[in-house]
Design an enzyme around this catalytic site. Structure first.
Site, PDB file in Angstrom:
ATOM      1  N   LYS A 266       0.832  -1.198   0.000  1.00  0.00           N
ATOM      2  CA  LYS A 266       0.000   0.000   0.000  1.00  0.00           C
ATOM      3  C   LYS A 266       0.871   1.254   0.000  1.00  0.00           C
ATOM      4  CE  LYS A 266      -3.624  -2.116   2.862  1.00  0.00           C
ATOM      5  NZ  LYS A 266      -4.798  -1.938   1.996  1.00  0.00           N
ATOM      6  N   ARG A 340     -10.210 -11.640   1.659  1.00  0.00           N
ATOM      7  CA  ARG A 340     -11.085 -12.680   1.119  1.00  0.00           C
ATOM      8  C   ARG A 340     -10.409 -14.048   1.167  1.00  0.00           C
ATOM      9  NH1 ARG A 340     -11.325  -9.207  -4.253  1.00  0.00           N
ATOM     10  NH2 ARG A 340     -11.150  -7.693  -2.551  1.00  0.00           N
TER      11      ARG A 340
END
Length: 484
Positions: A266, A340
């Site tokens: 990020k 996920r």
């Protein structure tokens, strides 16, 4: 709790009376206060300074006219539970400016358990502060006691509201705690400590070796880049007499205790907030303990996969293929779509361990923030009836959730050329939807809802505890016998 009182004799640092919006004739406690203050409240209403808007609080100094030195007239709007929570928050704002040890409220005669309980929640969460790492502060200490003067509210009702506040604020504490003070192991230890002394609640923690035996390749794959070992926290609550025998509520919460994005790292700006990427797991842990402490007759299995997502020489790489607990293979397109991956294993495990209904909570996608902002979480579901129940619970709890679509035509977004599925798509479209579409592949056909809380669980760099009240509201609905 005291059952009744004349406002003139109520002893507190701050006396609270309530006014609907728009205000009409002053009645009850607020009229008594106005009379004691020589019509100052009525004059403020006439000037428009007090309009009864939910959460708007005006403070008066009473001098010697009342036993309480200060009075707050707070608006309760149209009188919904959310309005009463806002009223509690408005009073909390007043106490943050002046030292206030004792607050007392004299609610209107028509205010019952739901309204006063919501006020208690609003006040208790409104005075929250996270100061564990602050060595000094000039801010006044939060109130120590709240007295409710009402014959319509039982002590047990107030204790329930206090427990809700403790659970919401507990989830906030977990989210706000820096990652070096809250590792996956620390989170597991917290869950075990919460369960101590609560009848029917047990906690099992699965470490790397047991996860290997289970085949939890998604969770282990994400954890590979970190020196901190993964933990799968499994909480079970078995009431002695469930309202719906054979039904088991499965709760799953994402708990990435720090998320760098992994190899798909990020941007550094704002990365410190990624300590809150475990907000869903925090809500599930605290809500499970809350439901058990309240003794609701609902059987629950909660599964919280906990890990860090870090870049290292061992970290999973874009293009790698992992095998999830249900045997499906997943091509990792983006290592920052790690939530996920760990939820996939947790959902399958919860279903295989007996869950007959599933809900997962996850700070999953930036796309849901773009779509819904910080007001509503995104709600996805595989079963209309179950999704409707969760939506109704969200509305009543104040943890709002807006229905989002799932459709087979989104399936190409999770297709892979080398594996059964991919964890991300290179197409910049429907990001929250295809994340949910991915999770559905691991629910074992059980009625399931996914709540994407990326916009609601962490706001302005702070954890909110979003999800605790929603989970409780769902459990309360399941605590009623199934309709014939």
């Amino acid at each position: 709790m005291r059952k009744s009182a004349d406002v003139a004799s109520v002893k507190a640092d701050l006396l609270v009376v309530c006014l609907p919006g728009p205000p009409g004739d002053l009645t009850g406690a607020v009229a008594d206060v106005d009379a004691a203050l020589g019509g100052r409240v009525r004059a403020a209403v006439a000037d428009g300074e007090i309009d009864g808007k939910a959460g708007a609080a005006t403070r008066f100094h009473s001098g010697s006219a009342l036993a309480a030195p200060r009075v707050a007239v707070v608006g309760v709007g149209e009188g919904s539970a959310e309005d009463w929570r806002s009223a509690g928050g408005g009073v909390a704002s007043l106490t943050s400016r002046v030292a206030t040890k004792v607050v007392a409220i004299v609610p209107p005669a028509d205010a019952g358990t739901a309204e006063v309980g919501a006020f208690v929640e609003g006040l208790g969460t409104g005075v929250y502060r996270f100061d564990r790492f602050t060595t000094s502060s000039d801010a006044p200490a939060p109130p120590e006691r709240l007295y409710v003067h009402s014959a319509a509210v039982r002590t047990a009702d107030l204790k329930r509201a206090d427990r809700v506040v403790d659970a919401v604020n507990g989830a906030r504490d977990l989210s706000n705690t820096p990652a070096n003070h809250l590792t996956p192991t620390d989170l597991a230890d917290h869950a075990k400590a919460l369960a101590d002394g609560i009848a029917g609640l047990s906690v099992t923690v699965l470490g790397p070796s047991k996860l290997e035996k289970l085949g939890a390749g998604g969770l282990l794959g994400v954890a590979r880049g970190s020196d901190e070992p993964a933990r799968m926290i499994v909480m079970r609550y078995r009431p002695s007499s469930p309202a719906r025998p054979g039904e088991v509520l499965g709760l799953v919460g994402k708990a990435v205790t720090f998320d760098t994005g992994g190899i798909s790292i990020k941007p550094s700006n704002g990365m410190e907030e990624m300590k809150m990427d475990m907000g869903g797991g925090a809500a599930v842990i605290e809500a499970t303990a809350l439901i058990a402490a309240l003794g609701l007759p609902v059987e629950i299995i909660s599964v919280v996969p906990a890990t860090e997502n870090m870049p290292s020489g061992r970290a999973v790489k874009p293009g790698d293929v992992l095998t999830a607990l249900n045997g499906k293979t997943i091509e990792v397109i983006n290592t920052d779509a790690e939530g996920r991956l760990i939820l996939a294993d947790a959902l399958t495990h919860a279903a295989r361990e007996g869950a007959t209904r599933l809900i997962d909570f996850a700070t999953l996608t930036g796309a849901i923030v773009v779509a819904l902002g910080e007001v509503y979480a995104g709600l996805f579901g595989s079963d209309d009836e179950w999704t409707r129940l969760v939506r109704e619970a969200a509305d009543s709890s104040g943890d709002l959730a807006w229905p989002m679509p799932l459709h087979a035509r989104y399936a190409p977004l999770i297709a892979s050329q080398v594996a059964d599925l991919s964890n991300s798509s290179n197409k910049r479209q429907a990001g929250a939807v295809y994340a949910a579409q991915f999770l559905r592949e691991f629910t074992e056909g059980v009625p399931w809802c996914h709540v994407d809380v990326a916009g609601t669980a962490m706001v302005s760099g702070k954890g909110t505890g979003f999800g605790v009240r929603l989970i409780l509201a769902v459990a309360e609905r399941l605590a009623e016998p199934a309709p014939l």
